[in-house]
Enzyme design. Structure first.
Site, PDB file in Angstrom:
ATOM      1  CG  ASP A   1       8.869 -10.630  52.570  1.00 21.38           C
ATOM      2  OD1 ASP A   1       8.274 -10.304  51.538  1.00 21.38           O
ATOM      3  OD2 ASP A   1       9.960 -10.142  52.923  1.00 21.38           O
TER       4      ASP A   1
ATOM      5  CE  LYS B   1      10.542 -10.886  46.677  1.00 17.93           C
ATOM      6  NZ  LYS B   1      11.816 -10.228  46.754  1.00 17.93           N
TER       7      LYS B   1
ATOM      8  CG  MET C   1      19.311 -16.596  51.812  1.00 20.10           C
ATOM      9  SD  MET C   1      19.165 -15.072  50.871  1.00 20.10           S
ATOM     10  CE  MET C   1      20.332 -14.037  51.711  1.00 20.10           C
TER      11      MET C   1
HETATM   12  C1  SAM Z   1      16.370 -13.503  52.595  1.00 19.44           C
HETATM   13  S1  SAM Z   1      17.199 -13.909  54.068  1.00 19.44           S
HETATM   14  C2  SAM Z   1      16.349 -12.862  55.181  1.00 19.44           C
HETATM   15  C3  SAM Z   1      17.008 -12.765  56.516  1.00 19.44           C
HETATM   16  C4  SAM Z   1      16.200 -11.942  57.505  1.00 19.44           C
HETATM   17  N1  SAM Z   1      16.087 -10.579  57.074  1.00 19.44           N
HETATM   18  C5  SAM Z   1      16.788 -11.993  58.905  1.00 19.44           C
HETATM   19  O1  SAM Z   1      17.250 -10.973  59.409  1.00 19.44           O
HETATM   20  O2  SAM Z   1      16.760 -13.084  59.510  1.00 19.44           O
HETATM   21  C6  SAM Z   1      16.502 -15.500  54.382  1.00 19.44           C
HETATM   22  C7  SAM Z   1      17.467 -16.431  55.083  1.00 19.44           C
HETATM   23  O3  SAM Z   1      17.512 -16.148  56.480  1.00 19.44           O
HETATM   24  C8  SAM Z   1      17.682 -17.351  57.213  1.00 19.44           C
HETATM   25  N2  SAM Z   1      16.515 -17.520  58.082  1.00 19.44           N
HETATM   26  C9  SAM Z   1      15.470 -16.692  58.208  1.00 19.44           C
HETATM   27  N3  SAM Z   1      14.614 -17.129  59.159  1.00 19.44           N
HETATM   28  C10 SAM Z   1      15.150 -18.265  59.649  1.00 19.44           C
HETATM   29  C11 SAM Z   1      14.765 -19.181  60.664  1.00 19.44           C
HETATM   30  N4  SAM Z   1      13.635 -19.016  61.369  1.00 19.44           N
HETATM   31  N5  SAM Z   1      15.567 -20.233  60.918  1.00 19.44           N
HETATM   32  C12 SAM Z   1      16.703 -20.423  60.235  1.00 19.44           C
HETATM   33  N6  SAM Z   1      17.123 -19.580  59.257  1.00 19.44           N
HETATM   34  C13 SAM Z   1      16.363 -18.526  58.977  1.00 19.44           C
HETATM   35  C14 SAM Z   1      17.830 -18.471  56.198  1.00 19.44           C
HETATM   36  O4  SAM Z   1      19.206 -18.620  55.922  1.00 19.44           O
HETATM   37  C15 SAM Z   1      17.081 -17.905  55.012  1.00 19.44           C
HETATM   38  O5  SAM Z   1      17.493 -18.499  53.812  1.00 19.44           O
END
Ligand code: SAM
Length: 250
Positions: free
Chosen positions: A33, A55, A169
Site C-alpha cells: 500500500d 491509492k 483519517m
Molecule cells: C486507512 S487508515 C489505516 C490505518 C492502519 N491500518 C493502522 O493500523 O495504522 C490510514 C490512517 O491511519 C493514520 N496513520 C497511518 N500511519 C500513520 C502515521 N505514520 N502517522 C500518523 N498517522 C498515521 C492516519 O490517520 C491515516 O489517515
C-alpha cells in the site's frame, strides 16, 4: 502456499514484527500500500515481484479498486507463490484486511494474518501519550473521521463515551468533528495532540485544544488524540534539541 496479510507498523522499520520481516524476506510477491514506509521493504529479496497498489487519498479515487486488489491477491495466491500483502499499521484497523482475507478464503486460498503495530496506539506511545491512564482515561475509542454518514449521531455517541478519542483519517474533517464534539458537550479546552507522519523522519507533533483544532495547520497522514492523556505529548527530539540550544546556559 499461504498468503500472508502483514501489518507493516506505523513507519519505522524496526517496528515491523519479527514474523513480518521473516515472511517479507521469503516472499515471491509483495503487494504493498501507499502508506507503507518504503524503509519497511528492505527485507524483501532481490528476486521478488513488488506490486504497488497505492491509492491516492485526495479525491478518494484509486487507480486500483478494492475488487481489483482482491483479484490480484487471488491470482498470485493461486500460482503457489509465497505472497505477502503488506499494509500500513495493522492490516485490520481501517485497513480492509478483512475484505481481502474473505476474498482469499472464498477462493480456497490459505491465509495467515501477521498483526502490526497500529498507528492508533503506536504513534501515540512514541510521542509519550498513554492511550489509557489510571484515574484519567479508562477507555479508548478509535474512530475514522472519514465517513460522512450519520455523522452527527455518531459524534454525539462518541462524546458520551468519554475516555480517550483517537481519530484516524480525520484531517480534512477536523473542524466539523471538533464542532460536533463540542456541541455534544465536550469542553473546548480538552487537550488535543496531533502527530503527523508518526514514526518517520518527517514526524511532527502538535499540542492544541479541541476549540483550536479546526484552525490548526495539519497535514495527512496524522493521528489526532482528544482527551486529557493528550497533555502527555512530548516534543520531538529535534524540537527539544533546538530549545535546549536556545536556552541560556548557566
Ligand atoms: C486507512 S487508515 C489505516 C490505518 C492502519 N491500518 C493502522 O493500523 O495504522 C490510514 C490512517 O491511519 C493514520 N496513520 C497511518 N500511519 C500513520 C502515521 N505514520 N502517522 C500518523 N498517522 C498515521 C492516519 O490517520 C491515516 O489517515
Amino acid at each position: 502456499m499461504t498468503v500472508y496479510l502483514v501489518g507493516a507498523g506505523p513507519g519505522d522499520p524496526d517496528l515491523l514484527t519479527v514474523k513480518g520481516a521473516r515472511v517479507l524476506a521469503a516472499a515471491d510477491v509483495v503487494v504493498v500500500d501507499r502508506l507503507v514506509d518504503r524503509r519497511v521493504l528492505e527485507p524483501i529479496g532481490p528476486g521478488a515481484l513488488v506490486v504497488d497498489v497505492g491509492k491516492t487519498a485526495h479525491d478518494g479515487a484509486s487507480w486500483r479498486t478494492q475488487a481489483a486488489i482482491n483479484e490480484l491477491l487471488v491470482a498470485h495466491g493461486r500460482t503457489g507463490a509465497l505472497v505477502v500483502r503488506l499494509k500500513g499499521g495493522d492490516p485490520y484497523l481501517f485497513g480492509r484486511g478483512a475484505e481481502e482475507l474473505a476474498a482469499l478464503v472464498d477462493a480456497g486460498i490459505e491465509v495467515e494474518v501477521v498483526p502490526g503495530i497500529t498507528s492508533a496506539l503506536g504513534v501515540l506511545a512514541l510521542a509519550g501519550i498513554p492511550a489509557t491512564l489510571r484515574g484519567v482515561a479508562s477507555s479508548v475509542t478509535i474512530v475514522s473521521g472519514h465517513s460522512a454518514d450519520g455523522a452527527e449521531t455518531k459524534w454525539r455517541h462518541i462524546a458520551r463515551a468519554g475516555g480517550t478519542l483517537v481519530l484516524l483519517m480525520a484531517v480534512a474533517n477536523r473542524m466539523r468533528i471538533a464542532t460536533q464534539l463540542m456541541e455534544a458537550g465536550v469542553s473546548a479546552t480538552t487537550p488535543v495532540a496531533v502527530i503527523e507522519r508518526g514514526a518517520t523522519p518527517y514526524e511532527r507533533r502538535l499540542a492544541s485544544t479541541l476549540g483550536e483544532l479546526g484552525d490548526l495547520h495539519v497535514e495527512a497522514p496524522a493521528v489526532i488524540v482528544v482527551g486529557d492523556v493528550a497533555s502527555h505529548l512530548v516534543r520531538s527530539d529535534s524540537e527539544a534539541v533546538l530549545s535546549a540550544a536556545l536556552s541560556p546556559t548557566e
